[in-house]
Design an enzyme around this catalytic site. Sequence first.
Site, short mmCIF file in Angstrom:
data_model
loop_
_atom_site.label_atom_id
_atom_site.label_comp_id
_atom_site.label_asym_id
_atom_site.label_seq_id
_atom_site.Cartn_x
_atom_site.Cartn_y
_atom_site.Cartn_z
N LEU A 1 50.28 44.83 17.54
CA LEU A 1 49.92 45.45 15.99
C LEU A 1 49.26 46.96 16.43
CD1 LEU A 1 48.37 42.39 14.42
CD2 LEU A 1 50.67 43.34 14.14
N CYS A 2 49.66 47.50 17.58
CA CYS A 2 49.15 48.75 17.88
C CYS A 2 50.12 49.87 17.06
CB CYS A 2 49.06 48.86 19.37
SG CYS A 2 48.39 50.41 19.85
N HIS A 3 49.34 50.71 16.62
CA HIS A 3 50.23 51.96 15.89
C HIS A 3 50.82 52.72 17.04
CE1 HIS A 3 47.51 50.77 12.67
NE2 HIS A 3 48.49 51.34 11.71
N MET B 1 43.85 51.47 23.34
CA MET B 1 44.74 50.71 23.78
C MET B 1 45.64 51.33 24.71
SD MET B 1 43.86 47.89 22.82
CE MET B 1 44.95 47.00 23.46
N GLU B 2 46.18 52.65 24.51
CA GLU B 2 46.77 53.63 25.75
C GLU B 2 46.10 53.61 26.71
OE1 GLU B 2 48.33 53.87 21.59
OE2 GLU B 2 46.19 54.06 22.25
N ASP C 1 53.34 45.51 42.45
CA ASP C 1 54.67 45.53 42.78
C ASP C 1 55.16 46.06 44.03
OD1 ASP C 1 57.56 44.75 42.32
OD2 ASP C 1 57.65 46.99 41.72
#
Length: 170
Positions: free
Chosen positions: A84-86, A120-121, A135
């Site tokens: 739901l992040c823009h 969030m970014e 990794d």
Amino acid sequence: MSHDTQSVDPAPELTHFRDGLPRMVDVTGKAATSREATAEAWVRLPAPARAALEAGTNPKGDPLVVARLAGLAGSKRTADLVTLCHPIPVTGADVQVTLEPAGVRVLATVRTTAPTGVEMEALTAVTVAALNVYDMLKAASKAIEITDVRLLAKSGGKSGDYQVGSDQPD
């Protein structure tokens, strides 16, 4: 027999749910403002992974350089990963990946001018970078741990500024 009646407050309106269904919050009417967020993550390295990193003998190449690039790319792909992040324009990003005594520290600062924040970014940037360290070094040890992913600071927007350690935004 008398009953005490207490008024029950209705449940607060959920910003990301309406009528029990998920929704993206409409930010159309919000002004675009300058915003910045900084996040960090740690990658704890068992001795074999640390030795491979310090000696430069990792067969895949330099995990710290790859992680930095991955973090930068991750900051721009957040809306593809967080449901739901823009999608917002990332106007600046800095990702640092350094070997410290406690492990690999990943620090990201992301900036935008948008109607919604970049927390969030920044969090996605450090998480993606940490995953890439794992990794790149997993052949040396599967016991690598990604820990302590957190927001350190944010500025701009309706909720104001935040610094780690403060209970509430100013």
